[in-house]
Every structure is written in C-alpha cells, then in structure tokens.
Design an enzyme around this catalytic site. Structure first.
Site, short mmCIF file in Angstrom:
data_model
loop_
_atom_site.label_atom_id
_atom_site.label_comp_id
_atom_site.label_asym_id
_atom_site.label_seq_id
_atom_site.Cartn_x
_atom_site.Cartn_y
_atom_site.Cartn_z
NE ARG A 3 2.39 3.07 1.61
CZ ARG A 3 2.10 4.10 1.32
NH1 ARG A 3 2.58 5.21 1.59
NH2 ARG A 3 0.84 4.51 0.56
CG ASP B 103 -9.82 2.08 2.89
OD1 ASP B 103 -9.01 1.52 4.05
OD2 ASP B 103 -9.51 2.52 1.84
NE ARG C 223 -10.71 -3.56 5.41
CZ ARG C 223 -9.55 -3.30 4.66
NH1 ARG C 223 -9.20 -2.39 4.61
NH2 ARG C 223 -9.15 -4.65 3.94
CG HIS D 148 -6.43 2.00 -0.57
ND1 HIS D 148 -7.28 1.63 0.53
CD2 HIS D 148 -5.73 0.87 -0.83
CE1 HIS D 148 -7.04 0.32 0.78
NE2 HIS D 148 -6.07 -0.09 -0.11
#
Length: 315
Positions: A91, A151, A154, A178
């Site tokens: 990442r 998010d 969801r 996030h």
C-alpha cells in the site's frame, strides 16, 4: 436558496472509476458539459463517445474529451487519476507512486483554474486529499475527499438489510479513515428516529454489530475479489457529493478535508467527519456525540493516517 447554474464538470482520469462517474453525472443531468481528461487521450475520447452516444435517451449533455485548459471555467473538478495496486505491491509503494501523479495533476489544474472546487477520489483518498490541498494552496474547504461517503452507504445498506427497512430510513455514519481504521458510530445510529438498539429490541432482532462493521470495512475488497474492481458505488457516492455542491443544499455528508488546529490531535490530516456542503464547498464540520470507545477509535484512526501520511511523503 438558488442552485448553481449547471455548467461544466471536469473528470481527471478516464479509467473505470472516472468513466462511471461521468456516466452517472450524465444520467442524473448534473452538468450541461462533462469533460474527461486523461494522459491516454484515446481512452478519454472512447469513454466520452460511449457515454455521449446514449444521451439521446436522457437529456442533452455535452460529454467529450478535453484537456486541463477546461478546468479554467469548470464548476467542479473531480480527480480520479492514479494507478491500481498490482499483485505483491505494498500500500505504501502504491501511495508513493500515486502521490507523484496527483502532484502533477494538481499543478496542471492550477495552471488554468483560479479558485476551483475539487473532489478527490484517487486512492488512498485521504492522503491524496491532503496532497492536493498542499499542492494547490486552496482553502481546505474547497478540496473535498470522497472519504467515508461510500463506506457510510455500505454501512447503512447492511443495517437496512439486517433490520428489514428501507435504507433511506437508516441514519448512521462511518467516520475517520477511508480504510481499515474507519470507525462505525453506532451510538448515533437510528432508524426512523429510534436508536438502533431500541429498534432492534422492539422488533425482536439480533443485530450483529461486529459482523456489520467487518462487512462494511471489507466491502470494497469483497467486490474486487468477485469482479476485479469497484466503480458503481463510488460513482453514485461522488454524484451525491456533486449534487450537494451544485444544488446549494447544505446537506450533511461524511467527507474528508484537512482538519484545522481546532481539532487538536486530529488536525493536519484529511479525515472524514459529517460536513455541511453547499456551493462554497464545506461550510461547517459537525462534532457529533461519540461514546468513549468511538472517540478512542477516532483518535487511533487519525494517528494511523498521520503515520501513514508521514511515510508516504517522506523523501
């Protein structure tokens, strides 16, 4: 309150996400002109043509390929540029590559735009929001990260499924990063004005909060594992942010921007909070009640972001 004239929106990045956003903006007629900008001009032109060919089924919207010069008179600039994560790539490595891209994008935008409203979608979105804010020198309230808006969507969807209610009647937020340190704010979650716990008890429901939080956090990874990429959800999320801005709504949405010193330990990073959005960008950040566990989790999320930001931006 008067809405902005629907004029031009520039989408920088014509990959899956940028294309889906442009398509959603067209279908919802959120601009009279939508311009796709990409280093791969053929891809930008192909995406624009594909969307433009369907405009006769909706309303007349001019969808086309363009360049950074189109930012000069754009009402909103949406940044989705960047590379996708490759197998075996960390990442951190991905973030460093995308920082370089986003710095170039920010400089190119500011060659032409005077005081733009920028919505940042490129991943990692919180870091890229910080980078664009720093690179452009714009006020923090005019550089808006999509943050935890998806998010939160969801989260509300999963609660609605567990409780058997329309998702539009669920009021709940995911805040913070996030990413993996995101924070579900259960203490303020409600259905039709009733606290979640009270609603569940009244209706004999077993609400597995931990499972819902995990599925929310892993929602993007689940979609990617099954179909290779996510783009429709974020496109609808960005469209909602654009609507709040162009329609001068004063809508409360969970978006990210670089927080100021008044936020103490949370300052200096782009972290998602409930924000009031209108034609001027973010005009207010709400301090919603949190219990001690949620506050500690938000502290940890801010620290996670700060630590990662320092690693990404280290020379």
């Amino acid at each position: 309150m008067a809405a902005l004239q629907k004029n031009k929106i520039v989408v920088v990045g014509a990959g899956n996400v940028g294309e889906a956003i442009a398509y959603t903006l067209m279908v919802r007629h959120q601009a009279s002109e939508i311009v796709l900008v990409d280093l791969n001009e053929a891809r930008a032109e192909g995406s624009a043509l594909d969307i433009a060919h369907g405009t006769s089924f909706f309303r007349q919207v001019n969808v086309r390929k363009g360049g950074y010069e189109d930012c000069a008179d754009a009402g909103i600039i949406i940044v989705t540029a960047g590379v996708a994560r490759k197998p075996g790539q960390t990442r951190l490595d991905l973030a460093k590559i995308n920082v370089s891209i986003i710095k170039s994008v920010a400089r190119s935008i500011m060659e032409y735009a005077k005081d733009p409203l920028i919505v940042v979608v490129s991943n990692p979105a919180d870091i890229m929001t910080y980078v664009i804010r720093e690179e452009t020198g714009l006020p923090a309230e005019r550089v808006i990260g999509s943050g935890t808006s998806l998010d939160t969507a969801r989260f509300r969807y999963l609660i609605s499924q567990s409780c058997g209610v329309d998702v539009r009647n669920v009021d709940a937020f995911i805040l913070g990063e996030h990413g993996d340190s995101q924070v579900p704010i259960w203490s303020c979650a409600s259905i039709g004005g009733n606290k979640i716990e009270a609603y569940a008890q009244e209706n004999g429901l077993e609400l597995d909060k931990e499972a819902i939080a995990v599925r929310t956090r892993e929602g993007g990874a689940e979609v990617i594992a099954k179909k290779g990429a996510t783009f429709y959800g974020i496109a609808m999320s960005v469209s909602r942010i654009v609507e709040a801005l162009t329609e001068d709504e004063n809508a409360v949405l969970p978006v990210a921007h670089v927080l100021g010193e008044e936020f103490g330990d949370w300052s200096g990073v782009a972290i998602s909070m409930p924000c009031v959005l209108n034609v001027n960008g973010i005009v207010k950040t709400l301090h919603i009640p949190m219990n001690s566990q949620e506050k500690e989790a938000m502290d940890a999320s801010a620290k996670t972001l700060k630590d990662f930001q320092e690693q990404v931006l280290a020379d």
